[in-house]
Design a protein around this motif. Structure first.
Motif, PDB file in Angstrom:
ATOM      1  N   VAL A  30       0.850  -1.193   0.000  1.00 26.63           N
ATOM      2  CA  VAL A  30       0.000   0.000   0.000  1.00 26.63           C
ATOM      3  C   VAL A  30       0.885   1.242   0.000  1.00 26.63           C
ATOM      4  CG1 VAL A  30      -1.682   1.343   1.335  1.00 26.63           C
ATOM      5  CG2 VAL A  30      -1.903  -1.154   1.194  1.00 26.63           C
ATOM      6  N   ALA A  31       0.461   2.243  -0.750  1.00 25.04           N
ATOM      7  CA  ALA A  31       1.163   3.523  -0.749  1.00 25.04           C
ATOM      8  C   ALA A  31       0.150   4.655  -0.707  1.00 25.04           C
ATOM      9  CB  ALA A  31       2.042   3.665  -1.984  1.00 25.04           C
ATOM     10  N   VAL A  32       0.520   5.723  -0.015  1.00 23.84           N
ATOM     11  CA  VAL A  32      -0.265   6.958  -0.014  1.00 23.84           C
ATOM     12  C   VAL A  32       0.378   7.876  -1.039  1.00 23.84           C
ATOM     13  CG1 VAL A  32      -1.057   8.917   1.356  1.00 23.84           C
ATOM     14  CG2 VAL A  32      -0.855   6.651   2.410  1.00 23.84           C
ATOM     15  N   CYS A  33      -0.442   8.459  -1.900  1.00 26.40           N
ATOM     16  CA  CYS A  33       0.135   9.264  -2.978  1.00 26.40           C
ATOM     17  C   CYS A  33      -0.726  10.485  -3.241  1.00 26.40           C
ATOM     18  CB  CYS A  33       0.256   8.435  -4.254  1.00 26.40           C
ATOM     19  SG  CYS A  33      -1.331   7.917  -4.934  1.00 26.40           S
ATOM     20  N   PRO A  36      -2.980  11.629  -8.985  1.00 26.22           N
ATOM     21  CA  PRO A  36      -2.401  11.468 -10.323  1.00 26.22           C
ATOM     22  C   PRO A  36      -3.098  12.330 -11.367  1.00 26.22           C
ATOM     23  CG  PRO A  36      -2.815   9.323  -9.298  1.00 26.22           C
ATOM     24  CD  PRO A  36      -3.496  10.362  -8.468  1.00 26.22           C
ATOM     25  N   GLU A  37      -4.415  12.568 -11.199  1.00 26.45           N
ATOM     26  CA  GLU A  37      -5.149  13.363 -12.178  1.00 26.45           C
ATOM     27  C   GLU A  37      -4.692  14.812 -12.170  1.00 26.45           C
ATOM     28  OE1 GLU A  37      -7.157  12.002 -14.355  1.00 26.45           O
ATOM     29  OE2 GLU A  37      -6.685  10.073 -13.426  1.00 26.45           O
ATOM     30  N   SER A  38      -4.227  15.286 -11.007  1.00 23.58           N
ATOM     31  CA  SER A  38      -3.701  16.642 -10.912  1.00 23.58           C
ATOM     32  C   SER A  38      -2.182  16.666 -11.059  1.00 23.58           C
ATOM     33  CB  SER A  38      -4.082  17.269  -9.555  1.00 23.58           C
ATOM     34  OG  SER A  38      -5.480  17.336  -9.416  1.00 23.58           O
ATOM     35  N   ARG A  39      -1.607  15.522 -11.379  1.00 24.18           N
ATOM     36  CA  ARG A  39      -0.178  15.351 -11.623  1.00 24.18           C
ATOM     37  C   ARG A  39       0.650  15.517 -10.353  1.00 24.18           C
ATOM     38  NH1 ARG A  39       2.544  17.328 -16.673  1.00 24.18           N
ATOM     39  NH2 ARG A  39       2.756  19.271 -15.514  1.00 24.18           N
ATOM     40  N   HIS A  40       0.006  15.403  -9.191  1.00 19.69           N
ATOM     41  CA  HIS A  40       0.758  15.333  -7.942  1.00 19.69           C
ATOM     42  C   HIS A  40       1.043  13.857  -7.686  1.00 19.69           C
ATOM     43  CE1 HIS A  40       0.033  19.576  -7.005  1.00 19.69           C
ATOM     44  NE2 HIS A  40      -1.188  19.372  -7.466  1.00 19.69           N
ATOM     45  N   GLY A  41       1.562  13.200  -8.702  1.00 22.51           N
ATOM     46  CA  GLY A  41       1.629  11.747  -8.697  1.00 22.51           C
ATOM     47  C   GLY A  41       2.917  11.200  -8.147  1.00 22.51           C
ATOM     48  N   ILE A  42       3.205  11.460  -6.881  1.00 25.46           N
ATOM     49  CA  ILE A  42       4.380  10.877  -6.254  1.00 25.46           C
ATOM     50  C   ILE A  42       3.970  10.111  -5.002  1.00 25.46           C
ATOM     51  CG2 ILE A  42       5.928  12.667  -7.133  1.00 25.46           C
ATOM     52  CD1 ILE A  42       5.985  13.819  -4.271  1.00 25.46           C
ATOM     53  N   ILE A  43       4.821   9.177  -4.616  1.00 20.56           N
ATOM     54  CA  ILE A  43       4.577   8.375  -3.427  1.00 20.56           C
ATOM     55  C   ILE A  43       4.931   9.199  -2.189  1.00 20.56           C
ATOM     56  CG2 ILE A  43       5.189   6.266  -2.195  1.00 20.56           C
ATOM     57  CD1 ILE A  43       3.671   5.796  -4.821  1.00 20.56           C
ATOM     58  N   THR A  57       9.687   6.398  -1.225  1.00 23.70           N
ATOM     59  CA  THR A  57       9.037   7.691  -1.031  1.00 23.70           C
ATOM     60  C   THR A  57       9.587   8.693  -2.038  1.00 23.70           C
ATOM     61  OG1 THR A  57       8.732   7.246   1.321  1.00 23.70           O
ATOM     62  CG2 THR A  57       8.622   9.540   0.628  1.00 23.70           C
ATOM     63  N   ALA A  58       8.691   9.531  -2.578  1.00 25.78           N
ATOM     64  CA  ALA A  58       9.008  10.638  -3.494  1.00 25.78           C
ATOM     65  C   ALA A  58       9.218  10.193  -4.937  1.00 25.78           C
ATOM     66  CB  ALA A  58      10.216  11.436  -3.016  1.00 25.78           C
ATOM     67  N   GLU A  59       9.104   8.896  -5.233  1.00 27.23           N
ATOM     68  CA  GLU A  59       9.201   8.500  -6.633  1.00 27.23           C
ATOM     69  C   GLU A  59       7.834   8.626  -7.298  1.00 27.23           C
ATOM     70  OE1 GLU A  59      10.426   4.497  -7.310  1.00 27.23           O
ATOM     71  OE2 GLU A  59       8.960   3.632  -5.953  1.00 27.23           O
ATOM     72  N   ALA A  60       7.837   8.706  -8.630  1.00 26.77           N
ATOM     73  CA  ALA A  60       6.595   8.838  -9.376  1.00 26.77           C
ATOM     74  C   ALA A  60       5.758   7.561  -9.262  1.00 26.77           C
ATOM     75  CB  ALA A  60       6.899   9.132 -10.843  1.00 26.77           C
ATOM     76  N   ILE A  61       4.452   7.734  -9.340  1.00 31.59           N
ATOM     77  CA  ILE A  61       3.553   6.588  -9.206  1.00 31.59           C
ATOM     78  C   ILE A  61       3.846   5.540 -10.282  1.00 31.59           C
ATOM     79  CG2 ILE A  61       1.143   5.862  -9.437  1.00 31.59           C
ATOM     80  CD1 ILE A  61       0.335   8.431  -8.041  1.00 31.59           C
ATOM     81  N   TRP A  62       4.102   5.988 -11.501  1.00 31.97           N
ATOM     82  CA  TRP A  62       4.338   5.019 -12.577  1.00 31.97           C
ATOM     83  C   TRP A  62       5.589   4.191 -12.303  1.00 31.97           C
ATOM     84  CZ3 TRP A  62       8.864   5.139 -15.313  1.00 31.97           C
ATOM     85  CH2 TRP A  62       9.585   6.346 -15.326  1.00 31.97           C
ATOM     86  N   GLN A  63       6.592   4.800 -11.658  1.00 33.96           N
ATOM     87  CA  GLN A  63       7.792   4.046 -11.301  1.00 33.96           C
ATOM     88  C   GLN A  63       7.466   2.997 -10.241  1.00 33.96           C
ATOM     89  OE1 GLN A  63      10.058   7.634 -10.272  1.00 33.96           O
ATOM     90  NE2 GLN A  63      11.539   7.097 -11.851  1.00 33.96           N
TER      91      GLN A  63
END
Length: 420
Positions: A30-33, A36-43, A57-63
């Motif tokens: 599980v991760a809190v992020c 993504p729709e607003s492009r605040h897409g980091i862990i 932490t701090a990596e992009a969701i797609w990564q």
């Protein structure tokens, strides 16, 4: 009297708080992020199963999803984190009045004069704190116990989750010196690269290095890191509620779409500067410099600073300085994903301005001061979105909407105070 400092760090705090209401997910990654729709897409945070899959932490969701396709993503709920922050620090304050939060999920405690009242040893008190926090909240805490703040912080990081690590004057070389130099407090990527270039790879190497050479490579930080590595940190733990002096005030945004025009970028810088200036005035402080951080579409980030001709807490001065930095480091058409404006060189009084025989020295603008103070009053009554620069209207910059909805009541007052 020997100093005994505890550093208490809640394990995977955001994720752990979210899982209190979603116990069926505890064994899943599980991760809190951000959105993504607003492009605040980091862990923002991850639990232990996600950590085991390499999620950071701090990596992009797609990564993160590429590493862990089954990763469950949850949105953040800041009000919950503040709620548990208050409960946990109230527990800490039962054992000492010297409780200094380091972030929303970390606090230092100085128990030098109080541990004997509650336990057989400082380590036993740390274990008791862990048990009490878990009993009251269901959250786990890792605690470092040592004779200074830096080593206590390293101790809480040493073994996780839900553990106590004792680091004494007798064992710190065995426990800490083999650790990577990048684990030392305040060693970021840039400092770690410079240390590696000097052949310094461990905290022990850092302790053995020539302090003058470290200072030549890292400036003031070099002296600080040398002392930290040798166990010479003597910084006190502040009393609970004692405010830390303001060192910088910043505001940043990741935008819903890349900014490519000068008008968009200028509007964004103005809105961010306006927010920073309002916070400076609220704290009663002045800025002597501005820092601009720019991240492009490929996530490359640059940071630039400039001194101001005079101390200020006005949006116009900050925005003008930020725009000059932007013009010197950006070409129109290059996509901008994120901007941050940070006021630095903070003082409690405006610094004196050097006069010149040859040209007029910069002077305060009383009319502008009065105008921005009036904006503060309007926002205080009607909310932050009540008034703002016309340049941000009808621009989808993710900077908030202007509205004339009156704010008030206990809920707004409590939210405005905040714990941090």
């Amino acid at each position: 009297m020997e100093r005994w400092i505890l550093h208490c760090d809640c394990n995977s705090f955001y994720a752990s708080v979210e899982l209190l209401s979603r116990p069926e997910l505890r064994q899943k990654p599980v991760a809190v992020c951000g959105d993504p729709e607003s492009r605040h897409g980091i862990i923002l945070a991850k639990n232990e199963p996600a950590k085991a899959m390499g999620v950071k932490t701090a990596e992009a969701i797609w990564q993160a999803k590429r590493k862990c396709p089954d990763l469950v993503l949850l949105p953040p709920h800041r009000e919950r984190y503040v709620h548990y922050y208050k409960i946990i620090n109230e527990i800490y304050c039962r054992f000492t009045d010297r409780v200094e939060p380091f972030s929303i999920d970390e606090s230092w405690l100085d128990v030098s004069g109080s541990w004997q009242l509650f336990a057989q040893s400082p380590k036993a008190l740390a274990d008791r704190l862990r048990a009490e926090v878990h009993g009251a909240t269901g959250l786990t805490v890792s605690v470092g116990v040592s004779f200074n703040k830096v080593f206590a912080k390293l101790g809480s990081d040493y073994k996780k989750p839900d553990a106590t690590t004792l680091i004494t004057r007798e064992n710190f070389k065995d426990i800490l010196w083999p650790l990577p130099a990048r684990d030392m407090l305040f060693v970021g990527r840039s400092a770690a690269e410079k240390l590696a270039g000097m052949g310094i790879s461990t905290i022990g190497d850092l302790a053995a290095a020539d302090e003058k050479a470290l200072a030549a490579a890292l400036g003031k930080l070099g002296h600080t890191l040398s002392r930290y590595a040798r166990g010479l940190d003597d910084a006190p733990v502040r009393l609970w509620g004692e405010k830390e002096p303001v060192k910088s005030v910043g505001s940043g945004r990741t935008f819903p779409h890349d900014l490519v025009t000068a008008a968009e970028v200028h509007s964004a810088l103005w809105a961010l500067s306006d927010e920073v200036a309002a916070r400076l005035r609220r704290h009663g402080v002045w800025a002597g410099a501005v820092q601009l951080t720019v991240r492009d579409a490929s996530l490359k980030t640059i940071t630039r600073q400039a001194r101001l001709p005079m101390s200020t807490h006005l949006a116009r001065d900050l925005a003008d300085a930020a725009w000059r930095l932007m013009q010197a480091n950006w070409r129109e058409g290059e996509p901008v994903r994120m901007l941050t404006v940070t006021a630095q060189g903070i003082t409690e009084e405006p610094a004196a301005v050097q006069q010149s025989f040859y040209e007029d020295a910069p002077r305060p603008d009383p009319r502008r001061e009065k105008l921005e103070q009036s904006l503060d009053a309007i926002r205080g009554k009607y909310g932050k979105g009540a008034i703002g620069a016309g340049s941000i209207l009808r621009k989808d910059l993710g900077l908030g909407r202007l509205s004339m909805e009156e704010k008030g009541g206990d809920e707004d007052d409590e939210r405005a105070k905040g714990p941090l």
